[in-house]
Write a protein that holds these residues in place. Structure first.
Motif, mmCIF file in Angstrom:
data_model
loop_
_atom_site.group_PDB
_atom_site.id
_atom_site.type_symbol
_atom_site.label_atom_id
_atom_site.label_comp_id
_atom_site.label_asym_id
_atom_site.label_seq_id
_atom_site.Cartn_x
_atom_site.Cartn_y
_atom_site.Cartn_z
ATOM 1 N N ARG A 110 2.031 23.583 -0.488
ATOM 2 C CA ARG A 110 1.171 24.507 0.267
ATOM 3 C C ARG A 110 -0.017 25.026 -0.552
ATOM 4 O O ARG A 110 -0.911 25.659 -0.020
ATOM 5 N N PHE A 111 0.011 24.788 -1.849
ATOM 6 C CA PHE A 111 -1.027 25.350 -2.722
ATOM 7 C C PHE A 111 -2.352 24.625 -2.485
ATOM 8 O O PHE A 111 -2.429 23.410 -2.566
ATOM 9 N N SER A 112 -3.406 25.358 -2.194
ATOM 10 C CA SER A 112 -4.673 24.681 -1.913
ATOM 11 C C SER A 112 -5.719 25.053 -2.942
ATOM 12 O O SER A 112 -5.638 26.083 -3.608
ATOM 13 N N GLU A 113 -6.679 24.179 -3.032
ATOM 14 C CA GLU A 113 -7.796 24.376 -3.961
ATOM 15 C C GLU A 113 -8.488 25.718 -3.702
ATOM 16 O O GLU A 113 -8.823 26.444 -4.627
ATOM 17 N N ALA A 114 -8.675 26.055 -2.417
ATOM 18 C CA ALA A 114 -9.379 27.282 -2.053
ATOM 19 C C ALA A 114 -8.653 28.487 -2.643
ATOM 20 O O ALA A 114 -9.260 29.437 -3.136
ATOM 21 N N GLU A 115 -7.338 28.399 -2.588
ATOM 22 C CA GLU A 115 -6.530 29.494 -3.104
ATOM 23 C C GLU A 115 -6.743 29.672 -4.607
ATOM 24 O O GLU A 115 -6.831 30.772 -5.123
ATOM 25 N N LEU A 116 -6.881 28.545 -5.293
ATOM 26 C CA LEU A 116 -7.098 28.591 -6.733
ATOM 27 C C LEU A 116 -8.421 29.288 -7.022
ATOM 28 O O LEU A 116 -8.512 30.162 -7.868
ATOM 29 N N MET A 126 0.836 -1.213 0.000
ATOM 30 C CA MET A 126 0.000 0.000 0.000
ATOM 31 C C MET A 126 0.869 1.261 0.000
ATOM 32 O O MET A 126 1.822 1.374 0.748
ATOM 33 N N LEU A 127 0.475 2.220 -0.832
ATOM 34 C CA LEU A 127 1.216 3.482 -0.875
ATOM 35 C C LEU A 127 0.639 4.481 0.117
ATOM 36 O O LEU A 127 -0.567 4.653 0.205
ATOM 37 N N GLN A 128 1.537 5.145 0.858
ATOM 38 C CA GLN A 128 1.059 6.164 1.800
ATOM 39 C C GLN A 128 0.695 7.471 1.075
ATOM 40 O O GLN A 128 -0.143 8.230 1.532
ATOM 41 N N ASN A 129 1.358 7.712 -0.052
ATOM 42 C CA ASN A 129 1.114 8.944 -0.811
ATOM 43 C C ASN A 129 0.816 8.543 -2.253
ATOM 44 O O ASN A 129 1.720 8.160 -2.988
ATOM 45 N N ASP A 130 -0.449 8.606 -2.629
ATOM 46 C CA ASP A 130 -0.807 8.173 -3.981
ATOM 47 C C ASP A 130 -1.338 9.318 -4.848
ATOM 48 O O ASP A 130 -2.052 9.097 -5.810
ATOM 49 N N ARG A 131 -0.944 10.571 -4.505
ATOM 50 C CA ARG A 131 -1.388 11.713 -5.314
ATOM 51 C C ARG A 131 -0.990 11.578 -6.780
ATOM 52 O O ARG A 131 -1.760 11.904 -7.667
ATOM 53 N N LEU A 132 0.236 11.107 -7.028
ATOM 54 C CA LEU A 132 0.678 11.000 -8.422
ATOM 55 C C LEU A 132 -0.203 9.998 -9.161
ATOM 56 O O LEU A 132 -0.679 10.278 -10.265
ATOM 57 N N LEU A 133 -0.433 8.842 -8.552
ATOM 58 C CA LEU A 133 -1.202 7.802 -9.251
ATOM 59 C C LEU A 133 -2.654 8.229 -9.427
ATOM 60 O O LEU A 133 -3.269 7.956 -10.461
ATOM 61 N N LYS A 134 -3.185 8.921 -8.439
ATOM 62 C CA LYS A 134 -4.567 9.427 -8.562
ATOM 63 C C LYS A 134 -4.652 10.404 -9.732
ATOM 64 O O LYS A 134 -5.577 10.360 -10.528
ATOM 65 N N GLU A 143 -8.257 11.044 -11.007
ATOM 66 C CA GLU A 143 -9.065 11.180 -9.793
ATOM 67 C C GLU A 143 -8.742 12.505 -9.092
ATOM 68 O O GLU A 143 -7.672 13.089 -9.288
ATOM 69 N N LEU A 144 -9.668 12.933 -8.249
ATOM 70 C CA LEU A 144 -9.495 14.213 -7.539
ATOM 71 C C LEU A 144 -8.382 14.126 -6.501
ATOM 72 O O LEU A 144 -8.242 13.114 -5.810
ATOM 73 N N VAL A 145 -7.609 15.194 -6.378
ATOM 74 C CA VAL A 145 -6.552 15.261 -5.365
ATOM 75 C C VAL A 145 -6.664 16.575 -4.585
ATOM 76 O O VAL A 145 -7.258 17.538 -5.071
ATOM 77 N N ASP A 146 -6.081 16.599 -3.371
ATOM 78 C CA ASP A 146 -6.143 17.811 -2.547
ATOM 79 C C ASP A 146 -5.243 18.920 -3.093
ATOM 80 O O ASP A 146 -5.491 20.108 -2.900
ATOM 81 N N ARG A 147 -4.172 18.522 -3.759
ATOM 82 C CA ARG A 147 -3.260 19.477 -4.415
ATOM 83 C C ARG A 147 -2.479 18.687 -5.463
ATOM 84 O O ARG A 147 -2.445 17.460 -5.407
ATOM 85 N N PRO A 148 -1.820 19.368 -6.415
ATOM 86 C CA PRO A 148 -1.081 18.616 -7.432
ATOM 87 C C PRO A 148 0.120 17.889 -6.814
ATOM 88 O O PRO A 148 0.764 18.431 -5.903
#
Ligand code: 1CP
Length: 349
Positions: free
Chosen positions: A338-344, A1-9, A14-19
């Motif tokens: 640190r870049f967040s969706e809200a900021e965008l 299991m991957l602890q950080n799967d943002r890249l694969l998502k 799939e939706l991610v919290d940040r790039p």
């Protein structure tokens, strides 16, 4: 299991919290910890020793907090496996001792038994996965056929690879025979990397832009398409056709999960060319990391605003430059983190 799967998502759309963020050539270039290993072991020893591969690959994960690791190896190891002797010279880079000069030279190149000839790469992948212990995904890679042909014909690095371009136009049949062979070998090689456990593969077509639109259509695109179509059911594929903005539209239907773009390509142009069903990766000018933290932060945030936070992998537009200060690379990575969706949303209104 991957602890950080943002890249694969992101690669799956799939939706991610940040790039997710990583940097091309992050493993073997600018880190002082790498430079120390470089003084101790020669280049091919570093590539061929699984423990060193694992150690070097993990350095940027440990020191910079990137969201992906890229295997420490080189695109030229495939050519070595085909029987081409290569010397890595201090200062000037790789030199191929018997370059391809005429069509008959193409037949001389061996079709390697990839599993044995490049067995050390697969061992390196297994050792790296153990050391990563699921922290982030591991990206495997290979050179694209056209970029490998560039080195085979030119015999070394070159600003424009004129000999390689001339070879293609003067001997198109031999060029296509060579590109076909390189494509088959690359497919086997990447399949074996995937079997060994890499989570995604990137194909570096570093010199794709040098061909121009028509040359790219003839000598690069069909082979990128074949590689991508052969592998996309097994693993996400990232294509990096550096400089080939004119080829982006055609590659959008290659089955690739993402396309990397360089800093000379406008993000909006690229998005328009590839549509919405594929991720984009890039494209900060690596020279910006030579400036200062304030500029890096401003430029990185502007880049993310241009691409948006979804279906986007933050990266440089080419490899990180050797003299980049570690603090600057860290600022780049931290700014993305640190870049967040809200900021965008707030900057859009
Ligand atoms: O002593 C050293 O440090 C040797 C320098 C070196 C390193 C560290 C070379 C020689 N290759 C590598 C590693 C490497 N190469 C990686 C590992 C991961 C990482 O560093 O993060 C990767 C992904 C590559 C890919 C590669 N090699 C490309 C494609 C990417 C790009 O930058 O365009 C290319 C074109 C090469 C060829 C190559 N290998 C090495 C050099 C100096 C070159 C460029 C030669 C030239 O055209 O001048």
């Amino acid at each position: 299991m991957l602890q950080n799967d943002r890249l694969l998502k992101t690669l799956r759309g799939e939706l991610v919290d940040r790039p997710p963020v990583w940097m091309m050539r992050q493993a073997g270039r600018f880190l002082p910890s790498y430079q120390r290993l470089r003084e101790k072991y020669d280049f091919f020893t570093r590539c061929q020793t699984p423990e060193l591969v694992a150690e070097i690959t993990c350095l940027p994960v440990d020191e910079l907090n990137v969201d992906a690791a890229i295997l420490f190896s080189d695109i030229l190891v495939v050519l070595q496996a085909m029987g081409v002797p290569i010397e890595m010279r201090e200062g000037s880079g790789p030199v191929l001792l018997r370059p391809v000069e005429k069509p008959a030279d193409v037949n001389r190149l061996e079709y390697p038994d990839v599993i044995h000839a490049l067995g050390y790469v697969f061992q390196g992948i297994r050792a790296t996965l153990q050391k990563l212990d699921g922290r982030v995904p591991l990206i495997g890679f290979a050179g694209a056929p056209w970029t490998l042909l560039c080195y085979l014909v030119e015999g070394k690095g070159s600003p424009n690879f004129e000999k390689a371009r001339a070879f293609c136009y003067q001997h198109p049949d031999a060029a296509h025979a060579l590109l076909d062979k390189l494509t088959n070998i690359t497919i086997s090689y990447l399949q074996l990397q995937i079997q060994a456990g890499v989570h995604a593969v990137q194909v570096f077509d570093s010199w794709a832009g040098l061909l121009g639109p028509e040359g790219f259509r003839q000598f690069a695109e069909p082979y990128l398409q074949r590689i991508s179509k052969a592998l996309s059911a097994l693993s996400p594929v990232i294509l990096f056709p550096k400089g080939a903005w004119f080829g982006l539209h055609a590659l959008a239907t290659s089955g690739a999960a993402a396309i990397g773009i360089d800093w000379q390509t406008d993000p909006a142009f690229a998005r328009n060319a590839v549509g919405t069903q594929i991720s984009l990766q890039g494209n900060l000018d690596p020279a910006i990391l030579l400036t200062n933290c304030t500029t890096i932060e401003a430029q990185t945030r502007a880049m993310i605003r241009r691409f948006g936070t979804q279906r986007y992998i933050a990266n440089l537009g080419h490899g990180i430059l050797p003299h980049t200060p570690v603090a600057h690379a860290r600022t780049f990575v931290e700014t993305v983190r640190r870049f967040s969706e809200a900021e965008l949303l707030s900057t859009k209104s």
